[in-house]
Scaffold this active site. Sequence first.
Site, PDB file in Angstrom:
ATOM      1  N   SER A 189       0.840  -1.202   0.000  1.00 43.30           N
ATOM      2  CA  SER A 189       0.000   0.000   0.000  1.00 43.30           C
ATOM      3  C   SER A 189       0.869   1.243   0.000  1.00 43.30           C
ATOM      4  CB  SER A 189      -0.859  -0.015   1.260  1.00 43.30           C
ATOM      5  OG  SER A 189      -1.466   1.245   1.468  1.00 43.30           O
ATOM      6  N   TYR A 247      -2.132  -0.628  10.549  1.00 45.48           N
ATOM      7  CA  TYR A 247      -2.365  -1.258   9.247  1.00 45.48           C
ATOM      8  C   TYR A 247      -1.132  -1.099   8.352  1.00 45.48           C
ATOM      9  CZ  TYR A 247      -3.774  -1.482   4.398  1.00 45.48           C
ATOM     10  OH  TYR A 247      -3.796  -1.745   3.057  1.00 45.48           O
ATOM     11  N   LYS A 269       1.744  -3.853   6.635  1.00 49.96           N
ATOM     12  CA  LYS A 269       2.132  -3.937   5.216  1.00 49.96           C
ATOM     13  C   LYS A 269       3.654  -3.836   5.075  1.00 49.96           C
ATOM     14  CE  LYS A 269      -1.703  -4.837   3.420  1.00 49.96           C
ATOM     15  NZ  LYS A 269      -1.931  -6.080   2.673  1.00 49.96           N
TER      16      LYS A 269
HETATM   17  N1  UFG Z   1     -12.990  11.159   3.178  1.00 45.79           N
HETATM   18  C1  UFG Z   1     -14.029  12.019   3.503  1.00 45.79           C
HETATM   19  N2  UFG Z   1     -15.169  11.471   3.987  1.00 45.79           N
HETATM   20  C2  UFG Z   1     -15.358  10.125   4.166  1.00 45.79           C
HETATM   21  C3  UFG Z   1     -14.281   9.264   3.836  1.00 45.79           C
HETATM   22  C4  UFG Z   1     -13.111   9.831   3.351  1.00 45.79           C
HETATM   23  O1  UFG Z   1     -13.915  13.242   3.361  1.00 45.79           O
HETATM   24  O2  UFG Z   1     -16.416   9.709   4.629  1.00 45.79           O
HETATM   25  C5  UFG Z   1     -11.753  11.727   2.603  1.00 45.79           C
HETATM   26  C6  UFG Z   1     -10.521  11.459   3.436  1.00 45.79           C
HETATM   27  O3  UFG Z   1     -10.352  12.452   4.431  1.00 45.79           O
HETATM   28  C7  UFG Z   1      -9.436  11.497   2.347  1.00 45.79           C
HETATM   29  C8  UFG Z   1     -10.143  10.944   1.123  1.00 45.79           C
HETATM   30  O4  UFG Z   1     -11.532  11.110   1.356  1.00 45.79           O
HETATM   31  O5  UFG Z   1      -9.044  12.817   2.084  1.00 45.79           O
HETATM   32  C9  UFG Z   1      -9.881   9.465   0.860  1.00 45.79           C
HETATM   33  O6  UFG Z   1     -10.169   8.724   2.039  1.00 45.79           O
HETATM   34  P1  UFG Z   1     -10.329   7.131   2.025  1.00 45.79           P
HETATM   35  O7  UFG Z   1     -10.722   6.719   3.400  1.00 45.79           O
HETATM   36  O8  UFG Z   1     -11.184   6.713   0.898  1.00 45.79           O
HETATM   37  O9  UFG Z   1      -8.861   6.640   1.671  1.00 45.79           O
HETATM   38  P2  UFG Z   1      -7.482   6.903   2.438  1.00 45.79           P
HETATM   39  O10 UFG Z   1      -6.627   7.647   1.471  1.00 45.79           O
HETATM   40  O11 UFG Z   1      -7.655   7.470   3.782  1.00 45.79           O
HETATM   41  O12 UFG Z   1      -6.997   5.413   2.710  1.00 45.79           O
HETATM   42  C10 UFG Z   1      -6.726   4.540   1.691  1.00 45.79           C
HETATM   43  C11 UFG Z   1      -7.029   3.097   2.092  1.00 45.79           C
HETATM   44  C12 UFG Z   1      -6.104   2.633   3.151  1.00 45.79           C
HETATM   45  C13 UFG Z   1      -4.692   2.917   2.795  1.00 45.79           C
HETATM   46  C14 UFG Z   1      -4.533   4.359   2.469  1.00 45.79           C
HETATM   47  C15 UFG Z   1      -3.140   4.711   2.107  1.00 45.79           C
HETATM   48  O13 UFG Z   1      -8.356   2.989   2.551  1.00 45.79           O
HETATM   49  O14 UFG Z   1      -6.269   1.231   3.286  1.00 45.79           O
HETATM   50  O15 UFG Z   1      -5.391   4.688   1.393  1.00 45.79           O
HETATM   51  O16 UFG Z   1      -2.800   4.261   0.863  1.00 45.79           O
HETATM   52  F1  UFG Z   1      -3.874   2.610   3.807  1.00 45.79           F
END
Ligand code: UFG
Length: 341
Positions: free
Chosen positions: A125, A149, A153
């Site tokens: 990841s 998490y 990885k």
């Molecule tokens: N976000 C919102 N509202 C939500 C969910 C997310 O505004 O309800 C925002 C987050 O703050 C972020 C973006 O949308 O700015 C993406 O968030 P995600 O949760 O979809 O994804 P992340 O980038 O936080 O995490 C993902 C994977 C993880 C991994 C990570 C790093 O879910 O497993 O990328 O690669 F570890």
Amino acid sequence: MAKILLTGATGYIGSHTWVALKAAGHDVVGVDNFSNSAPEVLNRLAALTGSAPTFENADICDAGALKRIFVRHGVDAVVHFAAFKAVGESAAKPLEYYRNNVGGLVAVCQAMQQHGCRHFVFSSSATVYGEPVFLPYTEAHPLSPMNVYGQTKLMGEQVLRDWAASDAAVRVAFLRYFNPVGAHESGQIGEDPRGVPNNLMPFVAQVAVGRRPHLSIFGNDYETPDGTGVRDYIHVMDLAEGHVAAVDALLGDAGTFTVNLGTGSGQSVLDVVKAYERASGRPIAYQFSPRRPGDLPAYWADASLAKQLLHWEARRGLDTICADSWRWQSLNPQGFEATPA
Ligand code: UFG
């Protein structure tokens, strides 16, 4: 044509990779224990691939079950998806995460070693990079995960590097995923999180279909063009095809390699919301909320190494991603579980 064992085969990325491997002419054996997926996926895979899936219901931590699977199937390569993936949950249940993500990985490697299988594709990841020292992240960026998490990885990568160092026949493809989103273009398989979605795209999809009243956008005061978080969203079928390219490279003459699987560009939360509104024709209600602890403001991939090594690059853009996600969500508003047995 080779026989590929997929662990976590009925999960989100596993199921899409299953379809892509079959389309490329490979044989697939799927393993899963349905800890975070639904048996209905197998019916969908049968329809999509035109043949009954070869499937074993087993836990990857169960060495005896793994042994039986390797004896029965004669496997050429393993693509290992089976792992827990929720960042928040990983802080609350670290031992479960280390047991499954690190212990389970070791069990799979030992079974491979005992049965002479030496080709391994690992789901890593972008989270292993941590706080950006520079952007876009290249594969040479320092590694410093910010949560349990991510630690699992990075440890997984270390286990595999040490195994490969001990045995010249072992070849590993380390694939560092950015943000996988979207669904197969048929709308028959897609992301189906249990409970409240942790991730942006499934949450937006559930707002569009009427399962949730509004999206909370975590932060609008980041130093990004519109103040919301920026990520590199990659269509899950592009990601799946990246795995096919990795398998083919390993079974060819590529040695061990590490590549980012991303698109090479970033999109904001508001970009995603607007694209989803266009794709679905529905308004996505949202409100701004405080930043989510542990979130980074922005990151995206340098995707050039995967192109150079694997002759692979992401082809599908955000509008296709949202159209395919919406087809899946609107055809299956309650996900897989709602399908009558
Ligand atoms: N976000 C919102 N509202 C939500 C969910 C997310 O505004 O309800 C925002 C987050 O703050 C972020 C973006 O949308 O700015 C993406 O968030 P995600 O949760 O979809 O994804 P992340 O980038 O936080 O995490 C993902 C994977 C993880 C991994 C990570 C790093 O879910 O497993 O990328 O690669 F570890």
